[in-house]
Design a protein around this motif. Structure first.
Motif, mmCIF file in Angstrom:
data_model
loop_
_atom_site.group_PDB
_atom_site.id
_atom_site.type_symbol
_atom_site.label_atom_id
_atom_site.label_comp_id
_atom_site.label_asym_id
_atom_site.label_seq_id
_atom_site.Cartn_x
_atom_site.Cartn_y
_atom_site.Cartn_z
ATOM 1 N N LYS B 107 1.007 -1.059 0.095
ATOM 2 C CA LYS B 107 -0.009 -0.035 0.020
ATOM 3 C C LYS B 107 0.921 1.133 0.053
ATOM 4 N N PHE B 108 0.659 2.090 -0.745
ATOM 5 C CA PHE B 108 1.254 3.355 -1.111
ATOM 6 C C PHE B 108 0.185 4.402 -0.957
ATOM 7 N N GLU B 109 0.697 5.492 -0.311
ATOM 8 C CA GLU B 109 -0.113 6.881 -0.403
ATOM 9 C C GLU B 109 -0.682 7.265 -1.571
ATOM 10 N N LYS B 110 -1.959 7.571 -1.676
ATOM 11 C CA LYS B 110 -2.323 8.069 -3.117
ATOM 12 C C LYS B 110 -3.497 9.242 -2.726
ATOM 13 N N TYR B 116 -0.112 8.668 -6.989
ATOM 14 C CA TYR B 116 0.642 8.589 -5.951
ATOM 15 C C TYR B 116 1.025 9.880 -5.147
ATOM 16 N N ALA B 117 0.732 9.857 -3.914
ATOM 17 C CA ALA B 117 0.846 11.194 -3.245
ATOM 18 C C ALA B 117 2.316 11.576 -2.878
ATOM 19 N N MET B 118 3.140 12.162 -4.019
ATOM 20 C CA MET B 118 4.576 12.397 -3.800
ATOM 21 C C MET B 118 4.748 13.573 -2.811
ATOM 22 N N ARG B 119 5.992 13.624 -2.358
ATOM 23 C CA ARG B 119 6.322 14.676 -1.199
ATOM 24 C C ARG B 119 7.906 14.909 -1.541
ATOM 25 N N LYS B 120 8.385 16.213 -1.481
ATOM 26 C CA LYS B 120 9.649 16.731 -1.630
ATOM 27 C C LYS B 120 10.281 16.776 -0.071
ATOM 28 N N VAL B 121 11.463 15.997 -0.083
ATOM 29 C CA VAL B 121 12.479 16.081 1.065
ATOM 30 C C VAL B 121 13.782 16.224 0.531
ATOM 31 N N HIS B 122 14.172 15.799 -0.619
ATOM 32 C CA HIS B 122 15.610 16.061 -1.332
ATOM 33 C C HIS B 122 15.789 17.334 -1.310
ATOM 34 N N HIS B 123 17.039 17.885 -1.815
ATOM 35 C CA HIS B 123 17.678 19.105 -1.743
ATOM 36 C C HIS B 123 16.928 19.906 -3.402
ATOM 37 N N MET B 124 16.764 18.684 -4.052
ATOM 38 C CA MET B 124 16.423 19.368 -5.720
ATOM 39 C C MET B 124 15.104 18.747 -6.005
ATOM 40 N N GLY B 125 14.982 17.567 -6.142
ATOM 41 C CA GLY B 125 13.732 16.914 -6.643
ATOM 42 C C GLY B 125 12.596 16.471 -5.771
ATOM 43 N N THR B 126 11.589 15.685 -6.279
ATOM 44 C CA THR B 126 10.559 15.276 -5.444
ATOM 45 C C THR B 126 10.592 13.582 -5.436
ATOM 46 N N VAL B 128 9.946 11.558 -2.429
ATOM 47 C CA VAL B 128 9.497 10.735 -1.269
ATOM 48 C C VAL B 128 7.794 10.120 -1.542
ATOM 49 N N LEU B 129 7.341 9.004 -1.509
ATOM 50 C CA LEU B 129 6.141 8.544 -1.445
ATOM 51 C C LEU B 129 5.860 7.752 -0.172
ATOM 52 N N PRO B 130 4.910 8.286 0.898
ATOM 53 C CA PRO B 130 4.767 7.734 1.944
ATOM 54 C C PRO B 130 3.901 6.522 1.849
#
Lengths: 71, 585
Positions: B107-110, B116-126, B128-130
């Motif tokens: 199960k991935f967050e949608k 897919y409910a993508m999140r930005k954590v890295h310095h440049m791109g997006t 992270v998928l909870p």
């Protein structure tokens, strides 16, 4: 009896009926069945406090405590 | 105690994350193959994701990121030392793997539209998928193994690979940690998926098993690959993580960051721009700890009740669920207190940094017939999804290799030598207890190898590890379980020596704290824009340079230093002053 991170409630444990779930799922193989008592116990204090033993126990007999040194 | 022999086509060692995927994919590629998955614990709950995972750290989802952007991000995050082809092989297969896992029932967050409910954590791109409901991932994998009819053996501890006369793979040797039986598994191809060397440094709690990584992952695979003559790479790029102090689990700024949490100093202020784990981020963390602004904390106490409840649900039911119990014991409530963090002891893990067994984009090591995947295979910052993708690549490569590879003859001398080494502690009643030797060895790792790295200290460390090598011949075990701990000490010692030698060899500083050499404080691209490889030559540990293959994705000039500027800019001046002080040491 010294205190170890994994506690087994012997009233709930059904190891005498052949259950070995907690022993099976432990990644570090630190649980065992006391043949005389027919109950599971923590044989080696080498715990990652990861909790499959508690989570997968069918009767809720297992409780994982954080090891004392980390608490 | 007996000796048992069996023969398979593909032997997969390690049933955690990459291993089950490799076994399934090898079998799917050619259902006629006999595939054996060998596990030290029990496949149902083994490895780094024993209790699931709370998110993907490196998901490349169309519309949010491209494989090219990802390859750039990781190249920069790892200070340029990458074989981009291997990172690209991951990146190009990343999305297909997410979709396949999704079909399998992971199960991935949608969002409300099903994306897919993508999140930005890295310095440049997006990227992270909870996975707020990622706790069942091992169950999903287990079902796939059963469906593919993969043969599984639990509680077998692999100790050495078997080699054919020409140096190619002939199988592996293992022992049963319950019965002590010795096992010989002949195979055409072997896939190593034994995870990180997570029991290298000693946690500051002093509890040997209170590690970040699953402590079953003691570096067995690093040691086996080394003794089989495989090249290892980037060993000096240590794994050092920002963790919850004493508990030693992840604070999970990746989960909390997108919800408003952040890493703060003792004034509750942000000091880094980006919580993505990198050597540069760890360097800033270290400076904050040492510079009088420590301890460092995970700050959540400013968040709304609803958000905090959401965070608790995710973090206290996934990956390291005992975390809630730890906080309870200390009286830490996210609503009231910040969570104290610290710097972990060192480990080797390519899933998080870059230290591993050298592989190409087909998961091939430098030993013919030997493949590697997951945390121990050198594909930088590969994380869980990288383990799945490289598991798939390794499984398919190994299956193809089996079609033309003969089953090698076994060498009786190798078997007799290894069986003697494995069983020896059982016949030494008055020897050294394995846990004592392990404690001493890992304490020495902390004393001499924990960055900042000092040449003289590492030289003394090497001397101590050499002395402990002789102690290995005095290890004693009273049962097969203790024997497992004794053999693990052998692997941990090998990893300690590798960590010291590779670190001494690279005479520059790189990757922030991971390879911060006090005697060589500057990065030196002229001499050290290379991989540092390590392999066994004539029985000795030998380091050498391997050139970086030409990049397939060029970096823009201004991007190259993106990860060098992680400190919040208002501190830029004092940071520059600190840099001066550090470099003048």
């Amino acid at each position: 009896m010294t205190s170890v991170p994994v506690r087994v409630n012997e009233d709930l444990c059904i190891a005498e009926k052949g259950c070995t779930v907690c022993v099976d799922v432990c990644p570090l193989d630190v649980l065992a069945i006391d043949i005389v008592k027919g109950k599971a116990f923590m044989k080696f204090d080498e715990c990652w406090y990861c909790m499959p033993c508690e989570k997968d126990c069918p009767t809720g007999a297992v409780t994982v405590d954080i090891p004392y040194l980390l608490r | 105690m007996q000796t048992q022999t069996q023969t398979v086509d593909v032997l997969v060692i390690g049933g955690g994350t990459a291993g089950p995927m490799a076994a399934v994919k090898a079998k799917e590629a050619n259902p006629a193959l006999k595939v054996l998955l060998l596990e030290k614990a029990n496949v149902k709950r083994s490895g780094a994701i024993s209790m699931g995972m709370d998110g993907l750290n490196n998901a490349i989802v169309p519309g949010h990121a491209t494989p090219e952007q990802y390859v750039k991000e990781i190249t920069i995050a790892n200070d340029g030392i990458v074989n981009q082809k291997t990172v690209m092989a991951y990146a190009e297969n990343s999305f297909a793997m997410i979709e396949e896992l999704d079909r399998w029932g992971v199960k991935f967050e949608k969002d409300e539209t099903g994306d897919y409910a993508m999140r930005k954590v890295h310095h440049m791109g997006t990227y992270v998928l909870p996975m707020p409901e990622g706790h069942d991932i091992k169950k999903v994998l287990y079902r796939r193994l059963k469906r593919a009819r993969i043969e599984i053996t639990n509680r077998l501890v692999a100790t050495r690979l078997l080699l054919a006369e020409d140096g190619s793979i002939a199988g592996a040797m293992a022992f049963d940690c319950r019965s002590g039986d010795f096992h010989i598994i002949r195979a055409k191809a072997v896939i190593l998926a034994t995870g990180a060397a997570g029991r290298l440094g000693l946690p500051s709690s002093g509890y040997l098993f209170g590690t970040y990584e699953n402590p079953t992952n003691a570096g067995d695979g690093y040691s086996m690959a080394y003794h089989a003559g495989a090249e290892l790479s980037g060993i000096e790029c240590f794994q050092i993580n920002p963790l919850i102090k004493d508990y030693n689990g992840p604070a999970c700024a990746y989960v909390t960051g997108p919800l408003g949490g952040y890493t703060a100093n003792n004034k509750g202020e942000r000091f880094i721009e980006c919580d993505y784990w990198s050597g540069q981020m760890m360097m800033e963390f270290y400076r904050e700890l040492e510079g009088g602004n420590g301890p460092v904390f995970l700050k959540l106490d400013h968040l709304a009740e609803e958000t905090i409840q959401n965070i608790e649900t995710i973090l206290h039911s996934n990956e390291r669920p005992s975390r809630g119990r730890f906080h309870e014991g200390r009286g830490t409530d996210y609503r009231e207190q910040m969570v104290e963090m610290h710097i972990s002891e060192i480990g080797l893990c390519s899933g998080h940094s870059a230290s591993g067994v050298w592989v190409n984009e087909f998961a091939e090591t430098t030993v013919k017939g030997l493949y590697a995947a997951g945390d121990l295979a050198c594909v930088p910052h590969n994380y869980m999804l990288g383990a799945f993708v490289y598991g798939k690549i390794a499984g398919e490569s190994a299956a193809a290799y089996c079609a033309q590879a003969p089953l090698a003859e076994v060498d009786e001398i190798q078997i007799a030598t290894e069986r003697e080494r494995v069983w020896a502690p059982l016949s030494r009643p008055d020897g050294l207890p394995p846990l004592q030797v392990e404690y001493k060895l890992r304490r020495m790792v902390n004393d001499y190898l924990q960055p900042p790295k000092v040449t003289r200290k590492m030289e003394i460390g090497l001397q101590r590890f050499e002395e402990i090598r002789h102690d290995l011949d005095r290890l004693s075990a009273s049962n097969p379980h203790e024997l497992m701990r004794a053999l693990e000490v052998h692997a941990i010692r090998d990893c300690a020596e590798m960590a010291a030698r590779a670190s001494l060899y690279r005479t520059e500083s790189r990757w922030g704290l991971y390879h911060n050499r006090v005697d060589y404080p500057a990065r030196n691209d002229e001499d050290w824009f290379v991989h540092v490889q390590l392999k066994k030559l004539n029985g000795e540990m030998h380091c050498f340079k391997r050139p970086i293959e030409p990049y397939i994705i060029e970096l823009d000039e201004q991007e190259k230093t993106a990860y060098q500027k992680l400190r919040i800019s208002k501190d830029a001046l004092s940071n520059a002053r600190e840099q001066d002080t550090l470099t003048s040491v």
